[in-house]
Write a protein that holds these residues in place. Structure first.
Motif, PDB file in Angstrom:
ATOM      1  N   LYS A 184       0.809  -1.219   0.000  1.00 56.90           N
ATOM      2  CA  LYS A 184       0.000   0.000   0.000  1.00 56.90           C
ATOM      3  C   LYS A 184       0.845   1.273   0.000  1.00 56.90           C
ATOM      4  CE  LYS A 184      -3.701  -2.460   0.137  1.00 56.90           C
ATOM      5  NZ  LYS A 184      -4.627  -2.507  -1.041  1.00 56.90           N
TER       6      LYS A 184
ATOM      7  N   MET B 166      -2.753   4.880   3.388  1.00 52.72           N
ATOM      8  CA  MET B 166      -4.212   4.818   3.376  1.00 52.72           C
ATOM      9  C   MET B 166      -4.655   3.536   2.700  1.00 52.72           C
ATOM     10  SD  MET B 166      -5.192   7.549   4.935  1.00 52.72           S
ATOM     11  CE  MET B 166      -6.953   7.450   4.554  1.00 52.72           C
ATOM     12  N   ASP B 167      -5.722   2.945   3.213  1.00 45.98           N
ATOM     13  CA  ASP B 167      -6.287   1.744   2.606  1.00 45.98           C
ATOM     14  C   ASP B 167      -7.803   1.851   2.632  1.00 45.98           C
ATOM     15  OD1 ASP B 167      -6.328  -0.744   1.406  1.00 45.98           O
ATOM     16  OD2 ASP B 167      -6.317  -1.836   3.318  1.00 45.98           O
ATOM     17  N   THR B 168      -8.456   1.267   1.638  1.00 45.39           N
ATOM     18  CA  THR B 168      -9.919   1.286   1.554  1.00 45.39           C
ATOM     19  C   THR B 168     -10.428  -0.140   1.481  1.00 45.39           C
ATOM     20  OG1 THR B 168      -9.887   3.399   0.379  1.00 45.39           O
ATOM     21  CG2 THR B 168     -11.905   2.109   0.260  1.00 45.39           C
TER      22      THR B 168
ATOM     23  N   LYS C 289     -12.583   3.880   4.723  1.00 47.28           N
ATOM     24  CA  LYS C 289     -11.192   4.320   4.689  1.00 47.28           C
ATOM     25  C   LYS C 289     -10.504   4.055   6.032  1.00 47.28           C
ATOM     26  CE  LYS C 289     -11.718   7.921   1.182  1.00 47.28           C
ATOM     27  NZ  LYS C 289     -11.512   9.355   0.860  1.00 47.28           N
TER      28      LYS C 289
ATOM     29  N   ARG D 211      -6.633   4.574   7.987  1.00 49.20           N
ATOM     30  CA  ARG D 211      -5.340   5.258   7.939  1.00 49.20           C
ATOM     31  C   ARG D 211      -4.379   4.583   8.923  1.00 49.20           C
ATOM     32  NH1 ARG D 211      -3.054   9.779  10.652  1.00 49.20           N
ATOM     33  NH2 ARG D 211      -5.010  10.041  11.819  1.00 49.20           N
TER      34      ARG D 211
END
Length: 512
Positions: free
Chosen positions: A71, A101-103, A108, A110
């Motif tokens: 990521k 950041m990842d979704t 979302k 952080r």
């Protein structure tokens, strides 16, 4: 009812309706306001994921370290990169205070990698591994909205852990771990140091009896597929193997083959470097799942006495008792199948020995050493496989004679392999192997004859000695005189034997 009474009742009903309408309107407004606060006003929470959980590595931390490497974006200013010369892939990790950041399913998350340096080395909390002589405590901080807490704990983190396991298996480079004497008293993980294991041995190239090889492969395949079976039985998911046989018969090669076959790391445990049973347990729980623990030459590593007498009684208060300051058979048995082993899954324990008969029966029973594998001298059935692996030869006119010689000779796979590795033509190599086998056979026969002669000589000496002793006992009635005579007789016999030995050596030198 009069018109005035009817009018009063209607007025009261209207008042009640107005009150209920107002209350409903206020409740709706409150719910709307709460929704607005939850959705639009700050409500962030942080989940802390530390590197260690008590005595063991935190699985979520290890998974995050692997997963978040994928990521990293151009917005990250600093990353950590490493690679061993034998590895194919670069190992990438976030540097401290970096964010990603990842979704997940539209939510979302952080992440922040956090490091905290510990200056004092005097503080010690036995329940908290992070406090034990570490110069740095590492953790991940996962920031998210409060309303997505259940999504994070029940869906996102389990997904990440599962995904990281698959990634590790795909990118895994096999390693062999050994004890680091300089860090034995640091953190549990630091007690082991590793190097890349680049051993080429496979079941295809392994010189081993075909039936035994097939049984080992089937047992390994069954073991890795029986997680639910072990859980159903209420047993730790582990398997024990005892490899025994003469030196040079391929015990170490089989261990490397199993490692390559299962893609498991090796922990090579030298028991002589372990001070006591407590330290042994500490080392065990710091090994990883899907690994092989190897104790080579178990009969030579430590002195394993009877487990009933090798430890002080439980009521003893002598903490300085030297029996506490060593690894005992009882401690080793608990190490193999006790409660501490249930701290991990999918583990294999392998012991090797040249002399199976020297081991305590309690060490070799099923559920400790489940499968005993005899690594025997070379057999004719395995010669062709070795010739094909080493020299790419499937058939040769000398094969039958070589196989007959192998059957009549005790020769190890290592000895045959050494002959096949010589740089020459195939004909010369096989002729040399025949000469070696014939020489080996002749030497074995000569040693056998020599041993028989020595046994006869010993029997003769014992018989003569018994005669001389009887003679001395009959010479005098006083015990002290008899014993003095026996001492003088022993000295005289020793002097005669030494002189005979010198004469024999002189004659041998003249013949040479």
């Amino acid at each position: 009812m009069s018109s005035s009474d009817s009018s009063s009742a209607e007025s009261c009903l209207a008042t009640v309706k107005m009150i209920f309408t107002t209350v409903a309107s206020v409740a709706a407004t409150a719910m709307l306001a709460r929704s607005i606060v939850v959705d639009y006003l700050p409500g962030e929470m942080t989940i802390i994921i530390e590197e260690f959980e008590g005595f063991v590595h935190n699985e979520v931390f290890e998974a995050a370290k692997t997963y978040l490497a994928t990521k990293i974006s151009p917005f990250n200013k600093t990353i950590e990169v490493s690679k061993h010369e034998k590895e194919n892939n670069y190992n990438v990790m976030l540097e401290r205070d970096e964010e990603v950041m990842d979704t997940f399913n539209g939510v979302k998350f952080r992440w922040v990698f956090h490091c905290c340096y510990v200056k004092s080395k005097k503080f010690h909390n036995p329940r908290d591994l992070n406090s034990m002589l570490r110069s740095e405590v590492r953790s991940f901080k996962l920031n998210l909205h409060k309303k997505f807490k259940d999504v994070a704990l029940k869906s996102y983190l389990p997904f990440m852990v599962k995904r990281a396991k698959l990634m590790k298996q795909e990118m895994k480079t096999l390693k062999i771990f050994t004890l680091d004497p300089d860090n034995m008293f640091q953190t549990y993980g630091d007690a082991w140091t590793s190097v890349i294991l680049d051993h080429p041995s496979t079941f295809k190239t392994l010189a081993m009896d075909l039936d035994v090889k097939r049984n080992v492969i089937e047992d390994l395949d069954q073991f890795i597929q029986r997680k639910n079976f072990y859980k159903k039985l209420g047993k730790a998911w582990k398997r024990g193997y005892l490899l025994y046989g003469p030196p040079g018969t391929g015990k170490s090669s089989l261990i490397a083959t199993i490692t390559n076959y299962l893609n498991f790391d090796i922990y090579d445990l030298e028991l002589t470097a372990v001070k006591n049973n407590s330290e042994l347990r500490r080392l065990l729980i710091s090994t990883a799942n899907r690994s092989i623990l190897v104790v080579e030459d178990i009969d030579c590593s430590i002195e394993l006495k009877d487990r009933i007498i090798d430890e002080p009684p439980r009521e003893s208060d002598e903490t300085n008792d030297p029996r506490y300051n060593k690894v005992t058979l009882s401690g080793l048995l608990n190490f193999i199948d006790g409660l501490w082993l249930s701290c991990g899954d999918e583990r294999i324990i392998i012991f090797t020995t040249n002399y199976k008969e020297k081991l305590d029966a309690a060490l070799m029973r099923p559920e400790r050493m489940d499968m005993h594998i005899h690594m025997s001298y070379y057999t004719p059935s395995t010669f062709k496989a070795l010739a094909l692996n080493y020299r790419d030869v499937e058939e040769h006119q000398l094969f039958n004679k070589i196989e007959e010689s192998i059957e009549a000779t005790e020769v190890s796979p290592a000895e045959v392999a050494e002959q096949l590795m010589k740089t020459d033509t195939v004909d010369k190599i096989l002729e040399g192997l025949m000469e070696f086998l014939n020489f080996k056979k002749t030497k074995i026969e000569q040693d056998k004859v020599k041993k028989e002669e020595q046994d006869l000589e010993i029997k003769s000496t014992i018989t003569k000695g018994a005669y001389y002793v009887d003679e001395q006992l009959m010479r005098n009635d006083r015990v002290d005189k008899v014993l003095e005579g026996l001492v003088e007789l022993s000295k005289a016999k020793k002097m005669d034997n030494d002189q005979d030995k010198v004469k024999y050596e002189d004659a041998s030198n003249i013949n040479l």
